[in-house]
Design a protein around this motif. Structure first.
Motif, PDB file in Angstrom:
ATOM      1  N   PRO A  74       0.803  -1.230   0.000  1.00  0.00           N
ATOM      2  CA  PRO A  74       0.000   0.000   0.000  1.00  0.00           C
ATOM      3  C   PRO A  74       0.833   1.275   0.000  1.00  0.00           C
ATOM      4  CG  PRO A  74      -0.168  -1.125   2.120  1.00  0.00           C
ATOM      5  CD  PRO A  74       0.505  -2.066   1.183  1.00  0.00           C
ATOM      6  N   LEU A  75       2.018   1.256   0.628  1.00  0.00           N
ATOM      7  CA  LEU A  75       2.852   2.456   0.631  1.00  0.00           C
ATOM      8  C   LEU A  75       3.409   2.744  -0.758  1.00  0.00           C
ATOM      9  CD1 LEU A  75       4.822   2.087   3.995  1.00  0.00           C
ATOM     10  CD2 LEU A  75       3.130   3.836   3.429  1.00  0.00           C
ATOM     11  N   GLY A  81      -0.219   9.482  -7.149  1.00  0.00           N
ATOM     12  CA  GLY A  81       0.274  10.850  -7.150  1.00  0.00           C
ATOM     13  C   GLY A  81       1.319  11.196  -6.121  1.00  0.00           C
ATOM     14  N   VAL A  82       1.591  10.319  -5.149  1.00  0.00           N
ATOM     15  CA  VAL A  82       2.656  10.577  -4.174  1.00  0.00           C
ATOM     16  C   VAL A  82       3.988  10.281  -4.842  1.00  0.00           C
ATOM     17  CG1 VAL A  82       3.638   9.908  -1.947  1.00  0.00           C
ATOM     18  CG2 VAL A  82       1.152  10.012  -2.241  1.00  0.00           C
ATOM     19  N   ARG A 111       2.201  -0.345  -7.925  1.00  0.00           N
ATOM     20  CA  ARG A 111       1.544  -1.441  -7.209  1.00  0.00           C
ATOM     21  C   ARG A 111       2.293  -2.760  -7.414  1.00  0.00           C
ATOM     22  NH1 ARG A 111      -2.942  -4.650  -8.832  1.00  0.00           N
ATOM     23  NH2 ARG A 111      -3.309  -3.250 -10.590  1.00  0.00           N
ATOM     24  N   ALA A 112       2.722  -3.015  -8.659  1.00  0.00           N
ATOM     25  CA  ALA A 112       3.458  -4.243  -8.933  1.00  0.00           C
ATOM     26  C   ALA A 112       4.769  -4.285  -8.157  1.00  0.00           C
ATOM     27  CB  ALA A 112       3.725  -4.368 -10.428  1.00  0.00           C
ATOM     28  N   ALA A 131       9.989   0.125   4.785  1.00  0.00           N
ATOM     29  CA  ALA A 131       9.283  -0.695   3.800  1.00  0.00           C
ATOM     30  C   ALA A 131       9.314  -0.145   2.380  1.00  0.00           C
ATOM     31  CB  ALA A 131       7.845  -0.933   4.261  1.00  0.00           C
ATOM     32  N   PRO A 132       9.074   1.155   2.153  1.00  0.00           N
ATOM     33  CA  PRO A 132       8.996   1.627   0.763  1.00  0.00           C
ATOM     34  C   PRO A 132      10.325   2.002   0.136  1.00  0.00           C
ATOM     35  CG  PRO A 132       8.426   3.413   2.230  1.00  0.00           C
ATOM     36  CD  PRO A 132       8.692   2.212   3.108  1.00  0.00           C
ATOM     37  N   LEU A 133      11.431   1.950   0.878  1.00  0.00           N
ATOM     38  CA  LEU A 133      12.667   2.547   0.378  1.00  0.00           C
ATOM     39  C   LEU A 133      13.199   1.863  -0.879  1.00  0.00           C
ATOM     40  CD1 LEU A 133      14.661   3.425   3.627  1.00  0.00           C
ATOM     41  CD2 LEU A 133      13.097   4.836   2.286  1.00  0.00           C
TER      42      LEU A 133
END
Length: 411
Positions: free
Chosen positions: A61-62, A69-70, A345-346, A113-115
């Motif tokens: 989700p992040l 748009g983020v 998302r992928a 997590a998103p790095l």
């Protein structure tokens, strides 16, 4: 605007180096810090697996926020600041007991997590836009950053000790990566053309199978990631030697990234790369089993056999394939098969899938070390690597009719 007048490729390479410097310290030495607290193996295994488990929930989700748009840059800056803060708080949390420490580790995992997937997103976007760029060459920055940090970390911790130095070093690296993300990520990729609703594009079967194969191959590293440093310490290896053992794998990884573009059979061949990574994993973990069996090193009692380092380093060198080939295969599949409206998302789903597989493998490794020592833990990694081979074959069959290499980014 970027603070450095560098082209996208060098800026992204430097940013990879900054982000992976923290990983280069945390991966080999944070388990040693946990061990210095006097925690038993099963608790260490659970605490090492906890951030992986958190990332299962948090990553997709992040990173999917990019499709809405983020900016990836915002995720990198916020995540790095979160890492710095939570690493700084870990000693105080540990003083209150391991359940409180577990809470700090969970928050740390959300921040981190998103790095890597956000950085991979930026890199693949830049490579798609400029045919002169290649993912493998840019990703070298991460390997070099990991190598430098693991060597520096081993030297520093040899001076001040694991208990005092690990979390302070990691907090400082988090601040550096936050500043670097703000300066280097600007302008490296175009903003999303439009915001897309979640689930608006379905991921093809071949991509899902390829992501599962890569996740399985990466998860097979769990035993050595969680307990390799602890095991080698019990055998008498010092922190600098442990850093050198990890560095051997990264040097091999760097060499693979440098040379892979010259091998025609592997160039732009994600399924072959995935198969190569899984096959090397089978060989590597079988070798560690043989090393443990021949040396009588089936527990953490401190017994060591002659020539341990000489036998260990070639097995560590296989990391160039078990990680490097798998990483390139996964990124190649994502670059070619992910729908345009769902690339973020992928990327997040793959990272979350890898986290899920790694969490399960890490927990199993902790239980195995408790029951039968590292020999059993490494043995459990063999069927995980074998599963990666099976899934790769299925992905290749499913993707044979879809694969289009013309005009696609270079690995």
């Amino acid at each position: 605007m970027s603070l450095l007048p560098l082209a996208a490729g060098p800026r992204l390479g430097l940013l990879y180096a900054l982000i992976f410097a923290g990983i280069g310290v945390a991966m080999p030495f944070l388990p040693l810090w946990l061990a210095s607290l006097g925690l038993p193996p099963e608790v260490i295994g659970a605490l090492v697996a906890l951030p992986i488990a958190v990332k299962i929930v948090a990553t997709a989700p992040l990173v999917a926020l990019i499709d809405r748009g983020v900016t990836a840059r915002a995720l990198l800056v916020a995540g790095s600041l979160g890492l710095a803060l939570t690493y700084a708080l870990m000693p105080a949390a540990a003083a209150r007991g391991w359940p409180v420490l577990a809470g700090a580790i969970a928050l740390n995992a959300v921040a981190g997590a998103p790095l890597v997937p956000a950085l991979d997103y930026l890199c693949l976007a830049a490579v798609r836009r400029d045919p002169r760029l290649a993912y493998a060459r840019i990703r070298l920055g991460g390997s070099l950053g990991f190598l430098a940090a693991s060597l520096a970390g081993g030297w520093l911790l040899g001076l001040v000790g694991e208990r005092a130095g690990v979390t302070a070093f990691l907090a400082g690296l988090g601040l550096v990566s936050a500043l670097g993300s703000a300066a280097l990520a600007a302008g490296t990729a175009a903003e999303p053309a439009r915001r897309t609703p979640p689930g608006s594009a379905r991921l093809p079967l071949a991509l899902r199978l390829a992501m599962a194969a890569a996740a399985s191959a990466q998860a097979s590293h769990a035993a050595v990631y969680a307990f390799g440093s602890i095991h080698w310490t019990s055998l008498g290896l010092t922190p600098p030697l442990i850093g050198a053992a990890w560095a051997t794998g990264v040097v091999a990884e760097i060499a693979f990234f440098v040379l892979v573009g010259r091998v025609a059979a592997l160039r732009d061949a994600p399924f072959r790369l995935l198969a190569l990574g899984a096959g090397a994993a089978l060989l590597r973990w079988a070798g560690l089993i043989g090393l443990s069996g021949l040396s009588g090193l089936s527990d953490l009692s401190g017994r060591s056999g002659p020539g341990l380092a000489a036998a260990l380093l070639p097995l560590q060198a296989l990391h160039g394939l078990t990680f490097g080939a798998t990483q390139l295969g996964a990124m190649g599949a994502l670059a070619r098969l992910a729908p345009e409206a769902a690339r973020g998302r992928a990327q997040g789903i793959y990272a979350a899938s890898a986290s899920l597989a790694s969490a399960a493998a890490t927990l199993a490794s902790g239980a195995a070390v408790r029951q039968g020592g590292p020999l059993l833990a490494f043995a459990l990694m063999l069927p995980v690597a074998a599963l990666a081979l099976v899934l790769t074959a299925a992905a290749a069959r499913a993707g044979a009719a879809r694969f289009v290499t013309r005009g696609e980014p270079r690995l």
